[in-house]
Design an enzyme around this catalytic site. Structure first.
Site, PDB file in Angstrom:
ATOM      1  N   ASP A  61       0.871  -1.209   0.092  1.00 32.74           N
ATOM      2  CA  ASP A  61       0.107  -0.055  -0.088  1.00 32.74           C
ATOM      3  C   ASP A  61       0.863   1.053  -0.058  1.00 32.74           C
ATOM      4  OD1 ASP A  61      -2.393  -1.753   0.350  1.00 32.74           O
ATOM      5  OD2 ASP A  61      -1.905  -1.844   2.381  1.00 32.74           O
ATOM      6  N   GLY A 100       0.304   1.788  -7.424  1.00 26.88           N
ATOM      7  CA  GLY A 100      -0.596   2.206  -8.499  1.00 26.88           C
ATOM      8  C   GLY A 100      -0.361   3.465  -9.012  1.00 26.88           C
ATOM      9  N   LYS A 101      -0.192   4.325  -8.246  1.00 22.62           N
ATOM     10  CA  LYS A 101      -0.076   5.867  -8.777  1.00 22.62           C
ATOM     11  C   LYS A 101       1.260   6.105  -9.484  1.00 22.62           C
ATOM     12  CE  LYS A 101       1.148  10.546  -7.864  1.00 22.62           C
ATOM     13  NZ  LYS A 101       0.913  11.919  -7.167  1.00 22.62           N
ATOM     14  N   GLY A 104      -4.173  -3.908  -4.696  1.00 24.47           N
ATOM     15  CA  GLY A 104      -5.431  -3.071  -4.912  1.00 24.47           C
ATOM     16  C   GLY A 104      -4.787  -1.857  -5.196  1.00 24.47           C
ATOM     17  N   ARG A 136       1.567 -29.266  -7.037  1.00 23.41           N
ATOM     18  CA  ARG A 136       1.383 -29.770  -8.135  1.00 23.41           C
ATOM     19  C   ARG A 136      -0.032 -30.197  -8.535  1.00 23.41           C
ATOM     20  NH1 ARG A 136       6.917 -32.710  -7.044  1.00 23.41           N
ATOM     21  NH2 ARG A 136       5.673 -32.409  -5.327  1.00 23.41           N
ATOM     22  N   GLN A 143       2.220  -6.298  -3.403  1.00 29.02           N
ATOM     23  CA  GLN A 143       2.649  -6.383  -1.887  1.00 29.02           C
ATOM     24  C   GLN A 143       3.982  -5.717  -1.945  1.00 29.02           C
ATOM     25  OE1 GLN A 143       1.484  -9.699  -3.552  1.00 29.02           O
ATOM     26  NE2 GLN A 143      -0.634  -8.517  -2.955  1.00 29.02           N
ATOM     27  N   THR A 161      -9.814  -4.623   1.070  1.00 29.63           N
ATOM     28  CA  THR A 161     -10.776  -5.003   2.077  1.00 29.63           C
ATOM     29  C   THR A 161     -11.306  -3.878   3.031  1.00 29.63           C
ATOM     30  OG1 THR A 161      -8.746  -5.210   3.638  1.00 29.63           O
ATOM     31  CG2 THR A 161      -9.425  -7.075   2.266  1.00 29.63           C
ATOM     32  N   GLY A 162     -11.028  -2.525   2.576  1.00 30.37           N
ATOM     33  CA  GLY A 162     -11.278  -1.483   3.550  1.00 30.37           C
ATOM     34  C   GLY A 162     -11.262  -1.446   4.743  1.00 30.37           C
ATOM     35  N   ASP A 208       2.904  14.815   1.686  1.00 36.32           N
ATOM     36  CA  ASP A 208       2.082  15.816   1.835  1.00 36.32           C
ATOM     37  C   ASP A 208       1.015  15.548   3.393  1.00 36.32           C
ATOM     38  OD1 ASP A 208       0.775  13.773  -0.007  1.00 36.32           O
ATOM     39  OD2 ASP A 208      -1.028  14.626   0.554  1.00 36.32           O
ATOM     40  N   SER A 249       5.931  12.040  -4.162  1.00 33.61           N
ATOM     41  CA  SER A 249       4.352  12.183  -4.416  1.00 33.61           C
ATOM     42  C   SER A 249       3.633  13.000  -3.297  1.00 33.61           C
ATOM     43  CB  SER A 249       3.531  10.909  -4.579  1.00 33.61           C
ATOM     44  OG  SER A 249       2.456  10.899  -4.526  1.00 33.61           O
ATOM     45  N   GLY A 296       0.272  14.025  -3.282  1.00 30.82           N
ATOM     46  CA  GLY A 296      -1.225  14.189  -3.481  1.00 30.82           C
ATOM     47  C   GLY A 296      -1.435  12.913  -4.528  1.00 30.82           C
TER      48      GLY A 296
HETATM   49  P1  IMP Z   1      -2.812 -12.569   1.623  1.00 30.76           P
HETATM   50  O1  IMP Z   1      -1.894 -12.268   0.427  1.00 30.76           O
HETATM   51  O2  IMP Z   1      -4.130 -12.239   1.211  1.00 30.76           O
HETATM   52  O3  IMP Z   1      -2.524 -13.997   1.837  1.00 30.76           O
HETATM   53  O4  IMP Z   1      -2.570 -11.838   2.820  1.00 30.76           O
HETATM   54  C1  IMP Z   1      -1.295 -12.223   3.643  1.00 30.76           C
HETATM   55  C2  IMP Z   1      -0.940 -10.723   4.427  1.00 30.76           C
HETATM   56  O5  IMP Z   1      -0.288  -9.776   3.180  1.00 30.76           O
HETATM   57  C3  IMP Z   1      -2.030 -10.145   5.211  1.00 30.76           C
HETATM   58  O6  IMP Z   1      -1.327  -9.570   6.103  1.00 30.76           O
HETATM   59  C4  IMP Z   1      -2.174  -8.956   4.042  1.00 30.76           C
HETATM   60  O7  IMP Z   1      -2.971  -7.947   4.770  1.00 30.76           O
HETATM   61  C5  IMP Z   1      -1.129  -8.810   3.333  1.00 30.76           C
HETATM   62  N1  IMP Z   1      -1.355  -8.052   2.051  1.00 30.76           N
HETATM   63  C6  IMP Z   1      -1.527  -8.919   0.923  1.00 30.76           C
HETATM   64  N2  IMP Z   1      -1.753  -8.301  -0.104  1.00 30.76           N
HETATM   65  C7  IMP Z   1      -1.541  -6.818   0.048  1.00 30.76           C
HETATM   66  C8  IMP Z   1      -1.363  -5.603  -0.158  1.00 30.76           C
HETATM   67  O8  IMP Z   1      -1.786  -5.356  -1.491  1.00 30.76           O
HETATM   68  N3  IMP Z   1      -1.216  -4.566   0.291  1.00 30.76           N
HETATM   69  C9  IMP Z   1      -0.945  -4.761   1.661  1.00 30.76           C
HETATM   70  N4  IMP Z   1      -1.138  -5.964   2.518  1.00 30.76           N
HETATM   71  C10 IMP Z   1      -1.411  -7.107   1.523  1.00 30.76           C
END
Ligand code: IMP
Length: 430
Positions: free
Chosen positions: A13, A17-18, A40, A144, A224, A301-302, A333, A413, A415
């Site tokens: 996070d 993306g930006k 995401g 496998r 990730q 997931t919000g 910022d 960045s 903003g």
């Molecule tokens: P999983 O990838 O859904 O199995 O989650 C395993 C761990 O990775 C958890 O702590 C998630 O919150 C974190 N995680 C997975 N994908 C992301 C991401 O894109 N951003 C931030 N944390 C992530």
């Protein structure tokens, strides 16, 4: 060499993306090579928000080919929905803009169910996964017995492969009190996805190889981040794929000699979603302020993100593991208005000093950050477009991050909008 890998340098996070969207305008291709829709990206263009989970962030540029490499795990339901949503907004009108590797593994309903059921059973000890079935899908790949995109396109073979998976996963799900869908239900549902995705499926490693041979600019979009890497992250609170830059080799079929520069994305502070050690976490009003001002709620997931000070130990480690040639520092910022800022330069644990992230879970859980304090600034930074536009305290903060991590900051960045960016150096040319 016109290839650039973009990776997260913290716990995800960071705003990849930006940054990918920013450079995709100058790239011929953007390829993903690991992870799935656990990622995401929220892209903001002209005030309009677009969220993508699987398709690379480059998709908003019509001239940029997007690739889902063999190392990605694909939930076809999510992918079909994403394609439809983008097409409804006028993007992705040419199917040739998206290439899906036939060897990528497919997420099945049993993977999602298992992910959620296991986490619920773990209770307090849960990892805090995104519940998207990522881990169980990679498990089946390693065991496998997975289903690949090419297998999903062949109904007979798919039925056989599914039978193998269900005979392993069905009884396990029942142990968790869950009833898996029947093979026929899955086959019927996935037959629809198979036909919708067929025009996009190919040997994407060849497509990438052809672009490399033609000297095209390719951007590899990591998902990730370093501290979520299956080997190098804060195990077991990690994702189920490797996330460091070297994985481009296996996840997109690219030989090391073709790998050029690596840009690490780091937030100007630190956030983490899910469980696991987080040495610089702030469970006070400063943490709450970062969450509120930074809008720190997961794009997938919000969930509210845990927030803390910038951890130079983490980013230094990421710089070493992925060989960062530069850092894109995002959300600077958000720090405006904090009178003092802290940066963790090392940890102390049981009287011992750590300049690296300890592998031991108890050591990392008890690690006390050794902080350095820097002066904050009050100015609104969103209008800054050149390094010189930043207040002196912000420039000092950036220089200190460069010294402590050993990587130059090449983009800042300020903003969410595309324009709210200060570019110091073209990362393709670092
Ligand atoms: P999983 O990838 O859904 O199995 O989650 C395993 C761990 O990775 C958890 O702590 C998630 O919150 C974190 N995680 C997975 N994908 C992301 C991401 O894109 N951003 C931030 N944390 C992530």
């Amino acid at each position: 060499m016109p290839t650039l890998i973009i990776v997260g340098a913290q716990w995800g996070d960071e705003g990849k993306g930006k940054v990918v969207d920013h450079f995709a305008a100058h790239a011929d291709m953007v390829a993903r090579y690991q992870g799935g829709n656990n990622a995401g990206h929220t892209l903001v263009v002209g005030g309009e928000k677009t969220v993508v989970h699987l398709i690379p962030a480059g998709v908003l540029h019509a001239g940029t080919t997007c690739v889902l490499g063999n190392g990605v795990v694909i939930d076809p339901k999510v992918l079909c929905g994403e394609i439809e949503g983008l097409q409804a907004k006028g993007y992705l009108s040419d199917p040739a803009q998206l290439r899906i590797d036939e060897r990528a593994h497919v997420i099945l309903p049993v993977h999602r169910m298992l992910d959620v059921a296991r986490e619920a059973a773990l209770g307090e000890r849960a990892i805090g996964t995104t519940g998207r079935g990522i881990g169980p899908c990679y498990e089946d790949k390693a065991a496998r017995r997975g289903v690949r995109i090419v297998d999903m396109l062949d109904p007979r073979y798919f039925a056989d492969a599914l039978d193998k998976i269900l005979s392993e996963r069905g009884p396990l799900l029942k142990l968790y009190g869950e009833e898996p869908p029947s093979a026929q239900e899955i086959l019927d549902e996935y037959a629809v996805y198979a036909e919708r995705l067929r025009p996009y499926v190919t040997d994407a490693t060849q497509v990438v190889a052809d672009e490399i041979a033609a000297g095209k600019r390719i951007l590899f979009e990591g998902a990730q981040a370093a501290m979520l890497d299956l080997d190098h992250g804060t195990y077991p609170f990690v994702t189920s794929s490797n996330t460091v830059a070297g994985v481009v080799g296996s996840g997109a079929g690219v030989a090391p000699k073709h790998v050029g520069r690596v840009l690490g994305i780091a937030k100007s502070y630190t956030t983490r979603v899910g469980a696991g050690p987080f040495p610089t976490e702030l469970e006070d009003e400063v943490g709450a302020k970062l969450r509120e001002v930074g809008g720190e709620f997961g794009a997938t997931t919000g969930r509210p993100r845990r927030c803390g000070w910038f951890d130079a130990v983490v980013v230094r480690q990421a710089a070493r593991l992925s060989g960062l040639s530069g850092i894109a520092l995002t959300k600077l910022d958000v720090l405006s208005g904090l009178p003092t800022l802290k940066i963790a330069t090392a940890y102390e644990c049981d009287g011992e000093r750590y300049d690296r992230v300890p592998a031991s879970v108890p050591a990392l859980t008890q690690a006390q950050p050794i902080y350095e304090e820097l002066e904050g600034w009050t100015e609104d930074l969103s209008g800054a477009r050149r390094f010189e536009d930043l207040p002196e305290a912000a420039r000092k903060y950036i220089s200190r991050i460069e010294q402590l991590t050993g990587a130059p900051v090449t983009l800042i960045s300020v903003g969410a909008e595309r324009e709210e960016t200060i570019l110091l150096r073209d990362p393709f040319l670092l």
